[in-house]
Design a protein around this motif. Structure first.
Motif, PDB file in Angstrom:
ATOM      1  N   LYS A 129       6.848   8.208   4.472  1.00  0.00           N
ATOM      2  CA  LYS A 129       5.995   7.217   3.820  1.00  0.00           C
ATOM      3  C   LYS A 129       5.748   5.995   4.704  1.00  0.00           C
ATOM      4  O   LYS A 129       4.686   5.379   4.644  1.00  0.00           O
ATOM      5  N   GLY A 130       6.684   5.666   5.559  1.00  0.00           N
ATOM      6  CA  GLY A 130       6.544   4.506   6.438  1.00  0.00           C
ATOM      7  C   GLY A 130       5.500   4.681   7.531  1.00  0.00           C
ATOM      8  O   GLY A 130       5.122   3.721   8.187  1.00  0.00           O
ATOM      9  N   TYR A 131       5.031   5.916   7.749  1.00  0.00           N
ATOM     10  CA  TYR A 131       4.037   6.193   8.781  1.00  0.00           C
ATOM     11  C   TYR A 131       2.679   6.561   8.198  1.00  0.00           C
ATOM     12  O   TYR A 131       1.864   7.188   8.877  1.00  0.00           O
ATOM     13  N   VAL A 132       2.428   6.160   6.967  1.00  0.00           N
ATOM     14  CA  VAL A 132       1.147   6.411   6.320  1.00  0.00           C
ATOM     15  C   VAL A 132       0.478   5.066   6.071  1.00  0.00           C
ATOM     16  O   VAL A 132       1.066   4.164   5.486  1.00  0.00           O
ATOM     17  N   PHE A 133      -0.772   4.953   6.541  1.00  0.00           N
ATOM     18  CA  PHE A 133      -1.496   3.690   6.443  1.00  0.00           C
ATOM     19  C   PHE A 133      -2.842   3.897   5.769  1.00  0.00           C
ATOM     20  O   PHE A 133      -3.345   5.014   5.677  1.00  0.00           O
TER      21      PHE A 133
ATOM     22  N   PHE B 156       0.832  -1.207   0.000  1.00  0.00           N
ATOM     23  CA  PHE B 156       0.000   0.000   0.000  1.00  0.00           C
ATOM     24  C   PHE B 156       0.864   1.253   0.000  1.00  0.00           C
ATOM     25  O   PHE B 156       0.611   2.188  -0.746  1.00  0.00           O
ATOM     26  N   GLN B 157       1.891   1.274   0.855  1.00  0.00           N
ATOM     27  CA  GLN B 157       2.750   2.454   0.953  1.00  0.00           C
ATOM     28  C   GLN B 157       3.493   2.711  -0.348  1.00  0.00           C
ATOM     29  O   GLN B 157       3.725   3.858  -0.710  1.00  0.00           O
ATOM     30  N   ASN B 158       3.853   1.667  -1.066  1.00  0.00           N
ATOM     31  CA  ASN B 158       4.531   1.843  -2.350  1.00  0.00           C
ATOM     32  C   ASN B 158       3.578   2.289  -3.454  1.00  0.00           C
ATOM     33  O   ASN B 158       4.025   2.784  -4.484  1.00  0.00           O
ATOM     34  N   SER B 159       2.267   2.099  -3.258  1.00  0.00           N
ATOM     35  CA  SER B 159       1.301   2.479  -4.286  1.00  0.00           C
ATOM     36  C   SER B 159       0.554   3.769  -3.933  1.00  0.00           C
ATOM     37  O   SER B 159      -0.507   4.031  -4.496  1.00  0.00           O
ATOM     38  N   LEU B 160       1.077   4.550  -3.004  1.00  0.00           N
ATOM     39  CA  LEU B 160       0.420   5.809  -2.631  1.00  0.00           C
ATOM     40  C   LEU B 160       0.304   6.734  -3.837  1.00  0.00           C
ATOM     41  O   LEU B 160       1.238   6.859  -4.631  1.00  0.00           O
ATOM     42  N   ALA B 161      -0.854   7.370  -3.961  1.00  0.00           N
ATOM     43  CA  ALA B 161      -1.090   8.309  -5.055  1.00  0.00           C
ATOM     44  C   ALA B 161      -1.911   9.477  -4.528  1.00  0.00           C
ATOM     45  O   ALA B 161      -2.535   9.388  -3.467  1.00  0.00           O
ATOM     46  N   GLU B 162      -1.914  10.561  -5.262  1.00  0.00           N
ATOM     47  CA  GLU B 162      -2.668  11.748  -4.867  1.00  0.00           C
ATOM     48  C   GLU B 162      -4.157  11.426  -4.773  1.00  0.00           C
ATOM     49  O   GLU B 162      -4.696  10.692  -5.584  1.00  0.00           O
TER      50      GLU B 162
ATOM     51  N   VAL C  82       3.386  12.913  -3.362  1.00  0.00           N
ATOM     52  CA  VAL C  82       4.284  11.843  -2.923  1.00  0.00           C
ATOM     53  C   VAL C  82       5.641  12.072  -3.562  1.00  0.00           C
ATOM     54  O   VAL C  82       5.753  12.152  -4.789  1.00  0.00           O
ATOM     55  N   ASP C  83       6.664  12.201  -2.741  1.00  0.00           N
ATOM     56  CA  ASP C  83       8.028  12.345  -3.239  1.00  0.00           C
ATOM     57  C   ASP C  83       8.722  10.988  -3.073  1.00  0.00           C
ATOM     58  O   ASP C  83       9.135  10.620  -1.970  1.00  0.00           O
ATOM     59  N   ILE C  84       8.815  10.257  -4.163  1.00  0.00           N
ATOM     60  CA  ILE C  84       9.361   8.896  -4.120  1.00  0.00           C
ATOM     61  C   ILE C  84      10.838   8.901  -3.757  1.00  0.00           C
ATOM     62  O   ILE C  84      11.313   8.027  -3.032  1.00  0.00           O
ATOM     63  N   ALA C  85      11.581   9.882  -4.232  1.00  0.00           N
ATOM     64  CA  ALA C  85      13.025   9.921  -3.991  1.00  0.00           C
ATOM     65  C   ALA C  85      13.360  10.034  -2.504  1.00  0.00           C
ATOM     66  O   ALA C  85      14.266   9.360  -2.020  1.00  0.00           O
ATOM     67  N   THR C  86      12.626  10.874  -1.771  1.00  0.00           N
ATOM     68  CA  THR C  86      12.915  11.062  -0.354  1.00  0.00           C
ATOM     69  C   THR C  86      11.996  10.250   0.548  1.00  0.00           C
ATOM     70  O   THR C  86      12.259  10.134   1.744  1.00  0.00           O
ATOM     71  N   GLY C  87      10.915   9.712   0.016  1.00  0.00           N
ATOM     72  CA  GLY C  87       9.974   8.933   0.822  1.00  0.00           C
ATOM     73  C   GLY C  87       9.095   9.790   1.708  1.00  0.00           C
ATOM     74  O   GLY C  87       8.644   9.351   2.755  1.00  0.00           O
TER      75      GLY C  87
END
Length: 108
Positions: free
Chosen positions: A93-97, A49-55, A72-77
């Motif tokens: 990104k690791g703290y978004v569920f 889910f965290q890898n598929s985050l979108a606006e 979502v800034d993929i480079a910095t997470g």
């Protein structure tokens, strides 16, 4: 007589060690299937889910703040989450569920 009793106990101890080993293996297998394996599957699902985050996705942060993903800034997470009109916060990104209430009928 006591020699026979001691010999019987010594012979029984060898067989008892093998059953103890089998019991430990069975206990580990039960723990694996009921505790460790489901937790690993859940962790993989969260990571997916965290890898598929979108606006526009409704999310909950690790601190319990509900909001909508704005960037979502993929480079910095780092994820920008809008928690109110015009109010955005930056979250790792690791703290978004996933927001479970967004999929339920009758949710806001």
């Amino acid at each position: 007589m006591t020699v026979l009793v001691l010999a019987a106990q010594a012979g029984g101890a060898n067989g008892g060690g093998m059953s103890m080993l089998l019991m430990m293996v069975a206990l580990f297998a039960i723990m694996w299937f009921f505790m460790i394996r489901p937790q690993q599957k859940k962790q993989k699902e969260i990571q997916k889910f965290q890898n598929s985050l979108a606006e526009g996705m409704s999310v909950v942060t690790g601190g319990g703040i509900y909001g909508t993903v704005k960037r979502v800034d993929i480079a910095t997470g780092i994820v920008d989450v809008e928690i109110a009109k015009g109010v955005t916060i930056r979250v790792d990104k690791g703290y978004v569920f996933k927001d479970a209430s967004a999929n339920q009928p009758g949710a806001k």
